[in-house]
Design a protein around this motif. Structure first.
Motif, PDB file in Angstrom:
ATOM      1  N   PHE A  85       0.841  -1.067   0.076  1.00  0.00           N
ATOM      2  CA  PHE A  85       0.009   0.226   0.031  1.00  0.00           C
ATOM      3  C   PHE A  85       1.024   1.308  -0.121  1.00  0.00           C
ATOM      4  CE2 PHE A  85      -3.149  -2.861   2.443  1.00  0.00           C
ATOM      5  CZ  PHE A  85      -3.800  -3.271   1.193  1.00  0.00           C
ATOM      6  N   ILE A  86       1.903   1.250   0.847  1.00  0.00           N
ATOM      7  CA  ILE A  86       2.862   2.253   0.931  1.00  0.00           C
ATOM      8  C   ILE A  86       3.401   2.479  -0.709  1.00  0.00           C
ATOM      9  CG2 ILE A  86       5.064   3.203   1.697  1.00  0.00           C
ATOM     10  CD1 ILE A  86       4.373   2.005   4.302  1.00  0.00           C
ATOM     11  N   PHE A  87       3.889   1.332  -1.191  1.00  0.00           N
ATOM     12  CA  PHE A  87       4.429   1.498  -2.693  1.00  0.00           C
ATOM     13  C   PHE A  87       3.622   1.909  -3.575  1.00  0.00           C
ATOM     14  CE2 PHE A  87       5.143  -0.618  -6.875  1.00  0.00           C
ATOM     15  CZ  PHE A  87       6.479  -0.191  -6.948  1.00  0.00           C
ATOM     16  N   LEU A  88       2.384   1.740  -3.586  1.00  0.00           N
ATOM     17  CA  LEU A  88       1.019   2.315  -4.290  1.00  0.00           C
ATOM     18  C   LEU A  88       0.600   3.603  -4.056  1.00  0.00           C
ATOM     19  CD1 LEU A  88      -1.070  -0.972  -4.772  1.00  0.00           C
ATOM     20  CD2 LEU A  88       0.717  -0.108  -6.405  1.00  0.00           C
ATOM     21  N   LYS A  89       1.255   4.198  -2.891  1.00  0.00           N
ATOM     22  CA  LYS A  89       1.448   5.520  -2.591  1.00  0.00           C
ATOM     23  C   LYS A  89      -0.208   5.662  -2.250  1.00  0.00           C
ATOM     24  CE  LYS A  89       5.122   7.129  -5.205  1.00  0.00           C
ATOM     25  NZ  LYS A  89       5.493   8.127  -6.217  1.00  0.00           N
ATOM     26  N   VAL A  90      -0.798   4.967  -1.419  1.00  0.00           N
ATOM     27  CA  VAL A  90      -2.312   5.460  -0.890  1.00  0.00           C
ATOM     28  C   VAL A  90      -2.247   6.621  -0.132  1.00  0.00           C
ATOM     29  CG1 VAL A  90      -2.760   2.978  -0.584  1.00  0.00           C
ATOM     30  CG2 VAL A  90      -1.854   4.193   1.097  1.00  0.00           C
ATOM     31  N   PRO A  91      -3.071   7.321   0.117  1.00  0.00           N
ATOM     32  CA  PRO A  91      -3.120   8.707   0.680  1.00  0.00           C
ATOM     33  C   PRO A  91      -2.634   8.368   2.189  1.00  0.00           C
ATOM     34  CG  PRO A  91      -5.319   8.420  -0.488  1.00  0.00           C
ATOM     35  CD  PRO A  91      -4.587   6.998  -0.437  1.00  0.00           C
ATOM     36  N   GLY A  92      -1.682   9.545   2.268  1.00  0.00           N
ATOM     37  CA  GLY A  92      -1.016   9.312   3.790  1.00  0.00           C
ATOM     38  C   GLY A  92       0.046   8.374   3.704  1.00  0.00           C
ATOM     39  N   HIS A  93       0.678   8.036   2.749  1.00  0.00           N
ATOM     40  CA  HIS A  93       1.488   6.735   2.724  1.00  0.00           C
ATOM     41  C   HIS A  93       2.938   7.050   3.429  1.00  0.00           C
ATOM     42  CE1 HIS A  93       2.578   8.980  -0.987  1.00  0.00           C
ATOM     43  NE2 HIS A  93       3.953   8.426  -0.633  1.00  0.00           N
ATOM     44  N   ARG A  94       3.302   8.383   3.480  1.00  0.00           N
ATOM     45  CA  ARG A  94       4.330   8.928   3.902  1.00  0.00           C
ATOM     46  C   ARG A  94       4.330   8.992   5.595  1.00  0.00           C
ATOM     47  NH1 ARG A  94       7.866  11.369   0.491  1.00  0.00           N
ATOM     48  NH2 ARG A  94       6.870  12.047  -1.627  1.00  0.00           N
ATOM     49  N   LEU A  95       3.185   9.331   5.969  1.00  0.00           N
ATOM     50  CA  LEU A  95       2.971   9.334   7.472  1.00  0.00           C
ATOM     51  C   LEU A  95       3.035   7.843   7.970  1.00  0.00           C
ATOM     52  CD1 LEU A  95       2.043  10.680  10.283  1.00  0.00           C
ATOM     53  CD2 LEU A  95      -0.300  10.449   9.649  1.00  0.00           C
ATOM     54  N   TYR A  96       2.165   6.953   7.203  1.00  0.00           N
ATOM     55  CA  TYR A  96       2.131   5.413   7.464  1.00  0.00           C
ATOM     56  C   TYR A  96       3.637   4.943   7.672  1.00  0.00           C
ATOM     57  CZ  TYR A  96      -2.706   5.932   6.429  1.00  0.00           C
ATOM     58  OH  TYR A  96      -4.039   6.544   6.258  1.00  0.00           O
ATOM     59  N   ARG A  97       4.486   5.223   6.736  1.00  0.00           N
ATOM     60  CA  ARG A  97       5.824   4.686   6.768  1.00  0.00           C
ATOM     61  C   ARG A  97       6.462   4.808   8.329  1.00  0.00           C
ATOM     62  NH1 ARG A  97       9.995   6.295   2.077  1.00  0.00           N
ATOM     63  NH2 ARG A  97       8.194   5.540   0.920  1.00  0.00           N
ATOM     64  N   GLY A  98       6.366   6.176   8.702  1.00  0.00           N
ATOM     65  CA  GLY A  98       7.184   6.518  10.010  1.00  0.00           C
ATOM     66  C   GLY A  98       6.492   5.822  11.132  1.00  0.00           C
ATOM     67  N   VAL A  99       5.013   5.871  11.029  1.00  0.00           N
ATOM     68  CA  VAL A  99       4.208   5.355  12.185  1.00  0.00           C
ATOM     69  C   VAL A  99       4.181   3.635  12.428  1.00  0.00           C
ATOM     70  CG1 VAL A  99       1.797   4.669  12.767  1.00  0.00           C
ATOM     71  CG2 VAL A  99       2.318   7.026  12.183  1.00  0.00           C
ATOM     72  N   TYR A 100       4.416   3.001  11.224  1.00  0.00           N
ATOM     73  CA  TYR A 100       4.659   1.650  11.034  1.00  0.00           C
ATOM     74  C   TYR A 100       5.953   1.245  11.746  1.00  0.00           C
ATOM     75  CZ  TYR A 100       0.417   1.407   8.360  1.00  0.00           C
ATOM     76  OH  TYR A 100      -0.824   1.532   7.748  1.00  0.00           O
ATOM     77  N   PHE A 101       7.102   2.074  11.336  1.00  0.00           N
ATOM     78  CA  PHE A 101       8.292   1.652  11.752  1.00  0.00           C
ATOM     79  C   PHE A 101       8.745   2.051  13.255  1.00  0.00           C
ATOM     80  CE2 PHE A 101      12.917   2.193  12.253  1.00  0.00           C
ATOM     81  CZ  PHE A 101      13.479   1.141  11.725  1.00  0.00           C
ATOM     82  N   PHE A 102       7.848   3.033  13.757  1.00  0.00           N
ATOM     83  CA  PHE A 102       8.027   3.446  15.074  1.00  0.00           C
ATOM     84  C   PHE A 102       8.357   2.361  16.158  1.00  0.00           C
ATOM     85  CE2 PHE A 102       6.316   4.842  19.262  1.00  0.00           C
ATOM     86  CZ  PHE A 102       7.580   5.738  19.793  1.00  0.00           C
TER      87      PHE A 102
END
Length: 318
Positions: free
Chosen positions: A119-136
């Protein structure tokens, strides 16, 4: 009339001339190619020596120590007695049963970061935020994670309060032997899938975008694109994540187990690494702990090789 000179290819007796000595440039080329072949070995030598000295040698010492006795038989060769003790120990059998459960839950632990990375690769809305939240969660200490979830999963904690509001009875997440191991494994997956997510995103960086464009032109749906395009293209990445996730489950859950359940209730959340710590640190049986460590190593080796074989066959069939 002078004697006839020999031709360029034969001497006076009709024999082929001896081969000419190699030129200086040819010798330099051979030395250069030999140096190129040896250069990787020279560069890898320090790492190989460190691994051999700090990993392989202690492993061999531990295996050898597992055939000695504890207590009154300290230092004596006892053959396979320690391994027979393990097989008859209910706690170790429970640990092995939980390893089987981890193997069954492994596809879920790999699918979660894989789908989120998609989903991040397909650039769903908010994907930049999700990347940081998921890795936290991956940067948090297991002790901190365990303490947080002890509060959330307490019998009178927020989660049961939410379930009560929905008309569902409270669940004894950490006190029920049939539920506790699933709770701990779920927390471990939540706390560690960020690293697998990063690996998947690195794999997506090597994915040919034209293949995805072709699937979109052909009218493939998202599930079809994932199953027939993304998974085959990332087969090597998936293999790596499967193996590293399984190793993490078998060797990195001690902190959560210690904080959340202490191996309980009734030993239901024991894993081999926790069993090793109990035998070494509390029961003062280092030889038996070495036997359990050797068994854990063999389990990881067999499971890892089995996973790689299955995934390779699946990739060839696709």
């Amino acid at each position: 009339m002078g004697p006839a000179t020999a031709g360029p290819t034969e001497d006076t007796a009709g024999r082929a001339p001896a081969p000419r000595p190699a030129t200086a440039s040819a010798r330099r080329n051979r030395r250069g190619s030999r140096a190129e072949r040896l250069a990787p070995l020279v560069l890898l030598a320090p790492a190989i020596l460190i691994i051999a000295g700090l990993r392989l040698w202690p492993l061999l010492l531990g295996i050898n120590f597992s055939f000695t006795g504890d207590g009154a038989r300290n230092g004596m060769n006892v053959g396979l007695d320690n391994y027979l003790t393990l097989l008859h120990d209910p706690l170790f059998r429970t640990a092995l049963r939980n390893v089987g459960l981890l193997v069954l839950l492994l596809p879920v632990a790999v699918a979660i970061p894989g789908l989120l990375a998609t989903f991040i690769f397909l650039k769903v809305p908010g994907h930049r935020l999700y990347r940081g939240v998921y890795f936290f969660p991956a940067v948090l200490s297991p002790v901190i994670v365990g303490a947080i979830f002890n509060l959330l999963l307490a019998f009178d904690g927020p989660l049961n309060a939410l379930l009560g509001g929905l008309g569902i009875g409270p669940v004894d997440w950490l006190g029920n032997p049939d539920v506790a191991i699933f709770a701990v494994v779920g927390v471990h997956i939540w706390a560690t899938f960020g690293m697998a997510l990063v690996v998947f995103l690195a794999g997506f960086a090597t994915l040919d975008s034209s293949v995805l464009d072709a699937a979109k032109v052909d009218g493939a749906s998202l599930p079809q694109t994932i199953w027939h395009v993304i998974i085959p293209s990332l087969s090597r990445t998936i293999q790596f994540v499967f193996v590293t996730t399984m190793i993490g489950m078998l060797t990195s859950m001690f902190g959560l187990l210690y904080v959340m359940t202490g191996g309980g209730p009734a030993g239901s959340t024991y894993l081999p690494e926790y069993y090793v710590w109990i035998q070494q640190g509390q029961m003062n049986q280092p030889a038996l702990a070495s036997a359990a460590s050797t068994a854990l190593f063999l389990i990881m080796l067999v499971v890892g090789l089995g996973q790689i074989g299955i995934l390779r066959r699946a990739g060839k069939e696709d």
